[in-house]
Design an enzyme around this catalytic site. Structure first.
Site, PDB file in Angstrom:
ATOM      1  N   SER A 138       0.851  -1.192   0.000  1.00 31.28           N
ATOM      2  CA  SER A 138       0.000   0.000   0.000  1.00 31.28           C
ATOM      3  C   SER A 138       0.880   1.233   0.000  1.00 31.28           C
ATOM      4  CB  SER A 138      -0.899   0.016   1.246  1.00 31.28           C
ATOM      5  OG  SER A 138      -1.578   1.258   1.363  1.00 31.28           O
ATOM      6  N   TYR A 151      -2.907  -1.404  10.253  1.00 29.07           N
ATOM      7  CA  TYR A 151      -2.845  -1.575   8.794  1.00 29.07           C
ATOM      8  C   TYR A 151      -1.530  -1.033   8.237  1.00 29.07           C
ATOM      9  CZ  TYR A 151      -4.540  -1.660   3.946  1.00 29.07           C
ATOM     10  OH  TYR A 151      -4.697  -1.895   2.609  1.00 29.07           O
TER      11      TYR A 151
END
Length: 250
Positions: A138, A151
């Site tokens: 990401s 995350y």
């Protein structure tokens, strides 16, 4: 037909980036195993893709289930050339507000899942040579974001693990890279937008978060995954490819 005669496992294949990747891989000649915790979703995708697709229910945080997935792949298709580690999810919270079990659960899927799938797949990838692993990291692997501590940590781990795996397995003919998507339109974002007090304003705010002026589409990430899975990227390994509409550039 850039993936002609190739066999691929795609985790998190029931929706979003995983689903778009599966559709593109089959179009390019691959046979695919569609792995997801939600069997109904991957079964539905497999019905559209036909005999080239095998749906499997799997919890990527469970070693036994991951091994069974890989074994089923070999039994059905006879080999394995490509692994796409896409399964994952996010939760809200900083290190104070994040529940410890929620932290562990996310790490078990987002990071340990990459470890387990790779662990069980690599012996088969090695047999084929010229094989590829693509991990989905990401943009927050490098820039961070508020209230996503677990995350951010997990995806940062995916990026680092990609580099380690690339060096560990380069002599076995396995290339390992990661893709770092930016803000991608998905059912998750659709739900957030629908539930917001001002959906239109919230959508415009999300679109404006990247210089390109819109959220990305799953197929735009799938195109990069296809490139990294194919022989077109034969020199690429140990790298993270950012596809974010300029999000990390400003």
């Amino acid at each position: 037909m850039r993936l002609a005669n190739k066999i691929a496992i795609i985790t998190g294949a029931g929706a979003g980036i995983g689903e778009a990747t599966a559709e593109l891989f089959v179009k390019e000649g691959a046979r695919v195993v569609l792995a997801d915790l939600n069997f109904e979703k991957v079964q539905s995708v497999a019905k559209r893709l036909g005999d080239q697709a095998l749906p499997i229910a799997v919890d990527v945080s469970k070693s036994g289930q991951v091994k069974a997935m890989v074994d089923a792949t070999i039994e059905q298709f006879g080999a394995l050339d490509i692994l796409v580690n896409n399964a994952g999810y996010g939760i809200l919270g900083n290190v104070v507000t994040t529940d410890e079990k929620a932290w562990d659960d996310l790490m078990n899927v987002d990071l340990k899942g990459v470890f387990l799938c790779s662990k069980h797949a690599i012996p088969h990838l090695e047999k084929r040579g010229r094989s590829a692993i693509v991990n989905i990291a990401s943009t927050i692997s490098v820039v961070g974001i508020k209230d996503r501590a677990a995350y951010v940590a997990a995806k940062g781990g995916v990026a680092a693990l990609t580099r380690a795996m690339a060096l560990d397995h380069i002599e076995q003919g396995i290339r390992v890279n990661s893709v770092a998507p930016g803000i991608i339109a998905s059912s998750y974002f659709d739900k957030l937008i629908a539930e917001h007090p001002d959906p239109e304003a919230f959508k415009k705010w999300n679109d404006a978060r990247a210089p390109i002026g819109r959220m990305g589409q799953p197929v735009e990430i799938a195109q990069m995954i296809l490139f990294l899975a194919s022989d077109e990227s034969s020199l690429a390994t140990g790298a993270m490819f950012t596809v974010d509409g300029g999000y990390t550039a400003w």
